[in-house]
Design a protein around this motif. Structure first.
Motif, PDB file in Angstrom:
ATOM      1  N   GLU A  69      27.885  47.213  40.044  1.00 54.80           N
ATOM      2  CA  GLU A  69      28.306  47.060  38.457  1.00 54.80           C
ATOM      3  C   GLU A  69      28.974  48.366  38.216  1.00 54.80           C
ATOM      4  OE1 GLU A  69      25.183  47.707  35.382  1.00 54.80           O
ATOM      5  OE2 GLU A  69      24.074  49.197  36.692  1.00 54.80           O
ATOM      6  N   GLU A  70      29.857  48.202  37.374  1.00 58.98           N
ATOM      7  CA  GLU A  70      30.976  49.379  37.053  1.00 58.98           C
ATOM      8  C   GLU A  70      30.157  50.846  36.624  1.00 58.98           C
ATOM      9  OE1 GLU A  70      34.148  49.531  36.900  1.00 58.98           O
ATOM     10  OE2 GLU A  70      34.835  47.610  37.046  1.00 58.98           O
ATOM     11  N   PRO A  71      30.573  51.645  37.277  1.00 65.29           N
ATOM     12  CA  PRO A  71      29.812  53.066  37.106  1.00 65.29           C
ATOM     13  C   PRO A  71      29.650  53.255  35.216  1.00 65.29           C
ATOM     14  CG  PRO A  71      31.364  53.228  38.711  1.00 65.29           C
ATOM     15  CD  PRO A  71      31.658  52.019  38.261  1.00 65.29           C
ATOM     16  N   SER A  72      30.717  52.687  34.806  1.00 68.74           N
ATOM     17  CA  SER A  72      30.609  53.214  33.121  1.00 68.74           C
ATOM     18  C   SER A  72      29.304  52.288  32.561  1.00 68.74           C
ATOM     19  CB  SER A  72      31.884  52.867  32.550  1.00 68.74           C
ATOM     20  OG  SER A  72      32.558  51.632  32.759  1.00 68.74           O
ATOM     21  N   VAL A 121      36.731  63.765  33.676  1.00 69.83           N
ATOM     22  CA  VAL A 121      35.659  64.229  33.484  1.00 69.83           C
ATOM     23  C   VAL A 121      34.799  64.499  32.087  1.00 69.83           C
ATOM     24  CG1 VAL A 121      34.458  66.565  33.954  1.00 69.83           C
ATOM     25  CG2 VAL A 121      36.211  65.708  35.653  1.00 69.83           C
ATOM     26  N   ASN A 122      35.583  64.790  31.209  1.00 72.64           N
ATOM     27  CA  ASN A 122      35.039  64.841  29.961  1.00 72.64           C
ATOM     28  C   ASN A 122      34.744  63.389  29.273  1.00 72.64           C
ATOM     29  OD1 ASN A 122      35.135  67.690  28.515  1.00 72.64           O
ATOM     30  ND2 ASN A 122      37.016  67.536  29.680  1.00 72.64           N
ATOM     31  N   ARG A 123      35.245  62.385  29.824  1.00 69.91           N
ATOM     32  CA  ARG A 123      35.265  61.061  29.221  1.00 69.91           C
ATOM     33  C   ARG A 123      33.878  60.614  29.893  1.00 69.91           C
ATOM     34  NH1 ARG A 123      38.538  55.739  31.074  1.00 69.91           N
ATOM     35  NH2 ARG A 123      37.638  54.171  29.450  1.00 69.91           N
ATOM     36  N   PHE A 124      33.519  60.930  30.926  1.00 65.02           N
ATOM     37  CA  PHE A 124      32.264  60.752  31.760  1.00 65.02           C
ATOM     38  C   PHE A 124      31.101  61.431  31.169  1.00 65.02           C
ATOM     39  CE2 PHE A 124      29.361  62.473  35.087  1.00 65.02           C
ATOM     40  CZ  PHE A 124      28.726  61.182  35.430  1.00 65.02           C
ATOM     41  N   LEU A 125      31.387  62.661  30.802  1.00 65.07           N
ATOM     42  CA  LEU A 125      30.113  63.474  30.295  1.00 65.07           C
ATOM     43  C   LEU A 125      29.751  62.859  28.780  1.00 65.07           C
ATOM     44  CD1 LEU A 125      31.030  67.152  30.945  1.00 65.07           C
ATOM     45  CD2 LEU A 125      28.967  65.957  31.446  1.00 65.07           C
ATOM     46  N   SER A 126      30.878  62.413  27.902  1.00 68.02           N
ATOM     47  CA  SER A 126      30.624  61.672  26.632  1.00 68.02           C
ATOM     48  C   SER A 126      29.734  60.541  26.707  1.00 68.02           C
ATOM     49  CB  SER A 126      31.982  61.257  26.104  1.00 68.02           C
ATOM     50  OG  SER A 126      32.542  60.193  26.868  1.00 68.02           O
ATOM     51  N   HIS A 127      29.549  59.834  27.866  1.00 63.41           N
ATOM     52  CA  HIS A 127      28.694  58.650  27.915  1.00 63.41           C
ATOM     53  C   HIS A 127      27.322  59.126  28.778  1.00 63.41           C
ATOM     54  CE1 HIS A 127      31.359  56.027  26.019  1.00 63.41           C
ATOM     55  NE2 HIS A 127      32.448  56.422  26.994  1.00 63.41           N
ATOM     56  N   LEU A 128      27.396  60.315  29.423  1.00 61.97           N
ATOM     57  CA  LEU A 128      26.175  60.529  30.342  1.00 61.97           C
ATOM     58  C   LEU A 128      25.048  60.627  29.500  1.00 61.97           C
ATOM     59  CD1 LEU A 128      25.671  61.350  33.177  1.00 61.97           C
ATOM     60  CD2 LEU A 128      25.892  63.710  32.540  1.00 61.97           C
ATOM     61  N   PRO A 129      23.829  59.761  29.862  1.00 59.73           N
ATOM     62  CA  PRO A 129      22.960  59.659  29.039  1.00 59.73           C
ATOM     63  C   PRO A 129      21.775  60.731  29.556  1.00 59.73           C
ATOM     64  CG  PRO A 129      22.432  57.997  30.675  1.00 59.73           C
ATOM     65  CD  PRO A 129      24.069  58.723  30.798  1.00 59.73           C
ATOM     66  N   ASP A 186      38.544  72.094  26.535  1.00 59.32           N
ATOM     67  CA  ASP A 186      40.021  71.261  26.395  1.00 59.32           C
ATOM     68  C   ASP A 186      39.969  70.361  25.382  1.00 59.32           C
ATOM     69  OD1 ASP A 186      41.519  72.341  28.775  1.00 59.32           O
ATOM     70  OD2 ASP A 186      39.509  71.686  29.472  1.00 59.32           O
ATOM     71  N   ALA A 187      39.491  70.782  23.819  1.00 57.75           N
ATOM     72  CA  ALA A 187      39.106  69.945  22.730  1.00 57.75           C
ATOM     73  C   ALA A 187      40.342  68.907  22.532  1.00 57.75           C
ATOM     74  CB  ALA A 187      38.657  70.586  21.846  1.00 57.75           C
ATOM     75  N   VAL A 188      41.509  69.774  22.439  1.00 57.65           N
ATOM     76  CA  VAL A 188      42.693  69.099  21.915  1.00 57.65           C
ATOM     77  C   VAL A 188      43.129  67.831  22.967  1.00 57.65           C
ATOM     78  CG1 VAL A 188      45.188  69.327  21.594  1.00 57.65           C
ATOM     79  CG2 VAL A 188      43.708  71.087  20.869  1.00 57.65           C
ATOM     80  N   ALA A 189      43.060  68.343  24.328  1.00 53.21           N
ATOM     81  CA  ALA A 189      43.289  67.140  25.308  1.00 53.21           C
ATOM     82  C   ALA A 189      42.491  65.944  25.130  1.00 53.21           C
ATOM     83  CB  ALA A 189      43.207  67.730  26.722  1.00 53.21           C
ATOM     84  N   VAL A 190      41.240  66.391  25.033  1.00 50.31           N
ATOM     85  CA  VAL A 190      40.073  65.150  24.845  1.00 50.31           C
ATOM     86  C   VAL A 190      40.360  64.311  23.770  1.00 50.31           C
ATOM     87  CG1 VAL A 190      37.575  64.707  24.803  1.00 50.31           C
ATOM     88  CG2 VAL A 190      38.579  66.505  26.409  1.00 50.31           C
TER      89      VAL A 190
END
Length: 535
Positions: free
Chosen positions: A298-301, A397-405, A517-521
Motif C-alpha cells: 500500500e502507499e506509504p502515505s 520531510v515536513n509533509r511526512f512528519l505532519s501525517h506521522l501518527p 522552514d515554516a514559510v516554505a512548508v
C-alpha cells in the motif's frame, strides 16, 4: 587476525584503529548475507546465505553491486554476486551487549555501496556502538517490477531485510545486542528507513530508526507505471513483448552492462526531468499481494495515516542547504530547461495526477514565489538552491512528519543539520558563489570517515569537536532512544509533535527551535491544495 563464528561459518577479521583517537576496534568486511542473486535469481527476492568450509577472510570489501555512478557517470561492472555487509565493533566480547547501528547508503536507488569509500566505521565505533554497512541491488537489478509473483519488485529493499535478518541472527558473535538495533540511512537510504517502518517484512528487526534527508514521497523516489517501464526497457534492449515471462527470460540473459544507465522514459516530460533531484526510473514500488512475503502493498502515505507503522523511536531531519551538493552539476541542469518548460518546477505527484492546465497554473505560482520575475539561471543561484532544497527535500520531510501518527511508546525527534567546517565536502562548493551551509550528504561526513575524499580530522580541531557532537547525538539515540538523554551536550531534545513542531538545530552547538522552514512548508501546502491534492 581475529576470528568469530557466525551461522554460515568462521570469519577472520582484523584489528584496526579509530581516528583520530587511535583506539583499537575490530573490522570484518565482505560478509555474505544472502545467496548470490545470479542467473535465474536475477531480479528475484534474496535467498538465505550459503555456508562455507574453513575460515573465510573478512579483511576486504565484497564487490560493489553493478551500477552507473551518479557522480562520475561511469559504469561499475562488477559481479552481480554483491550482497555483502561489513561489521565494525569496538569490542567483540563486551561486559554487556552493545547497541547496533545498521546503515543504508543513498544514491537514488541507482548507485552506492557500504564500502569505506564513504562509510568507514572508524569514527562511530569510538562511541560504544557496533556499525553495520551493506550493499544492496540497485537500479534495474534491484527494482525491476513485472507485477508477477516471481518479480513483484523491491528486490533491493528485500536485500536490506535479508541483511537485517542476518544481523538479528549473528550480531551477538561480534558483541552486539540483536534486541537493540537502530537502522539509519541518508537520501534514498533515509527513504528506505521509512519503508522499513511500514513494511511487514521488517517488523521486529529493529527498535529505532534515523531518517536523514529522504522520505518515500520525495520526487526522485516516486514510482510511476513500473510494469510499463519494464516492458519499454525490454523493447529498448531488443524484445517487443507483452508477456512478462518472456520479458523475464530475456532480461535474465542480457549482459549486465546493458542494464545500467538505461532511459526507459514512458512519457516525454521524463526526458527533461531526468536528473538527480527529480526522477529515477527504478525505485521501490507498491507490490501486488500474491499471498507470499511482500515488502510493500500500500502507499506509504496511506499506511502512515492509518497508523500502520512500527512502534519504534524515530529521529528525522535534513540539512540546511540540501541542494548545495549539486550546485555545479544538477542545479545548472535545472536552469537549462526550466525557463522553457515551467512544469518542471512542479512536484511529479502533481504533474502525474493533474490536468496540464492545473500544472501550468501551479508552475506560475511557484515561479513567482521563488524567482519573482527574474530569470531562472546561474545569476540566481541563491534562489535556485533555495527552490531545489525546499522542493525536493524540506517539503517532503515536513509533509511526512505532519501525517506521522503517535504509535505505542515510540518517540519522535526532529533535527536540522547546519554544521559548517572542513568536513562539508559537498556544501563548501557553494562558497565561491557566496552560499554557505550544510549540503545533502554533508551530515554523513560527520559520522563516517570517507576514505575516497581524504578529509582531515585532527585531534581537538573544530572538525573533531563537531564530529564528536554529531556522533554523540546519533549514538545517544541508538543507545537510549533519545539524542540527549541528559544535558551533557548543553540541550535537552524536545519530542516532536504537530502542535509545537519542536526540533533542534545541530550547528556549533545544539539549539532548540520550533516550526522548521515554516514559510516554505506553508507555501507548498497551498500548492498541493491548489492542485486539488491532499498535503
Amino acid at each position: 587476525m581475529v576470528q568469530v563464528k557466525v551461522q554460515q561459518g568462521v570469519l577472520a577479521g582484523e584489528q584496526l584503529k579509530t581516528i583520530p583517537d587511535g583506539t583499537p576496534y575490530y573490522s570484518f568486511k565482505g560478509i555474505p548475507y544472502a545467496e548470490p542473486p545470479v542467473g535465474k535469481l536475477r531480479f528475484k527476492a534474496p535467498r538465505p546465505p550459503l555456508p562455507w568450509d574453513g575460515v573465510r577472510n573478512a579483511t576486504e570489501h565484497g564487490p560493489k553491486c553493478p551500477q552507473m555512478d551518479l557522480f562520475t557517470q561511469q559504469k561499475i561492472l562488477s559481479t552481480e554476486d554483491c550482497l555483502y555487509l561489513n561489521v565494525y565493533s569496538p569490542d567483540i566480547k563486551p561486559a554487556s551487549p552493545l547497541p547496533v547501528m545498521v546503515f543504508f547508503h543513498g544514491g537514488g536507488y541507482l548507485c552506492g555501496s557500504g564500502d569505506d569509500d564513504l562509510y568507514s566505521g572508524n569514527i562511530l565505533v569510538n562511541h560504544g556502538v557496533i556499525l553495520v554497512t551493506l550493499n544492496y541491488r540497485l537500479e534495474v537489478l534491484g527494482f525491476l517490477c513485472l507485477d508477477t509473483e516471481e518479480v513483484p519488485g523491491n528486490a533491493g529493499m528485500k536485500d536490506q531485510v535479508a541483511a537485517l535478518r542476518w544481523v538479528r541472527d549473528n550480531i551477538a558473535s561480534f558483541g552486539g545486542d540483536p534486541n537493540n538495533v537502530t537502522i539509519f540511512g541518508e537520501s534514498a537510504g533515509g527513504a528506505a528507513v521509512v519503508f522499513h517502518t511500514i513494511s511487514p517484512l521488517s517488523k521486529g528487526l529493529f527498535k529505532k530508526a534515523i531518517c536523514m534527508s529522504g522520505v518515500p514521497s520525495c520526487d526522485w523516489g516516486l514510482p510511476f507505471v513500473p510494469q510499463k517501464r519494464a516492458f519499454l526497457l525490454g523493447k529498448q534492449l531488443g524484445i517487443n513483448t507483452k508477456d512478462p515471462q518472456k520479458l523475464l527470460d530475456f532480461l535474465q540473459n542480457v549482459p549486465v552492462e546493458k542494464l545500467l544507465g538505461t532511459n526507459p522514459a514512458v512519457l516525454s516530460f521524463e526526458d527533461h526531468n531526468n536528473h538527480g533531484f527529480k526522477h529515477f526510473h527504478f525505485t521501490p514500488v507498491i507490490e501486488k499481494d500474491f499471498g507470499k512475503e511482500h515488502f510493500l502493498t500500500e502507499e506509504p502515505s496511506v499506511a502512515i495515516k492509518n497508523g500502520r507503522i512500527s512502534d519504534v523511536d524515530l529521529f528525522i531531519g535534513y540539512t540546511s542547504e540540501e541542494a548545495l551538493c549539486a550546485i555545479d552539476t544538477t542545479v545548472p541542469l535545472i536552469q537549462k530547461n526550466y525557463n522553457q518548460y515551467s512544469e518542471q518546477l512542479v512536484p511529479r505527484e502533481i504533474i502525474i495526477k493533474s490536468t496540464p492546465e492545473t500544472v501550468l497554473d501551479v508552475a506560475e505560482i511557484i515561479e513567482e514565489h521563488y524567482f519573482a520575475g527574474s530569470p531562472i539561471n546561474v545569476d540566481n543561484l541563491r534562489k535556485l538552491v533555495t527552490f531545489a532544497s525546499e522542493a525536493y527535500f524540506v517539503t517532503d520531510v515536513n509533509r511526512f512528519l505532519s501525517h506521522l501518527p503517535k504509535v505505542g511508546s515510540g518517540k519522535r525527534y526532529m533535527y536540522k543539520f547546519s554544521c559548517v567546517s572542513g568536513r562539508n565536502f559537498f556544501g563548501n562548493s557553494g562558497e565561491k558563489y557566496g552560499i554557505v551551509g550544510a549540503a545533502h550528504l554533508d551530515d554523513v561526513m560527520y559520522l563516517f570517515e570517507p576514505k575516497l575524499l581524504n578529509l582531515k580530522l585532527e585531534k581537538d580541531s573544530k572538525e573533531h569537536k563537531l564530529v564528536n557532537l554529531v556522533c554523540k547525538v546519533f549514538t545517544n539515540f541508538a543507545k537510549f532512544g533519545n539524542p540527549t538523554p541528559d544535558d551533557s551536550l548543553g540541550a535537552v531534545w524536545p519530542e516532536y509533535d504537530n502542535a509545537s513542531k519542536r526540533y533542534v538545530n545541530i550547528g556549533d552547538s545544539l539549539t532548540e527551535a520550533s516550526f522548521p522552514d515554516a514559510v516554505a512548508v506553508k507555501f507548498w501546502k497551498t500548492i498541493y491544495e491548489h492542485a486539488g491534492l491532499e498535503w
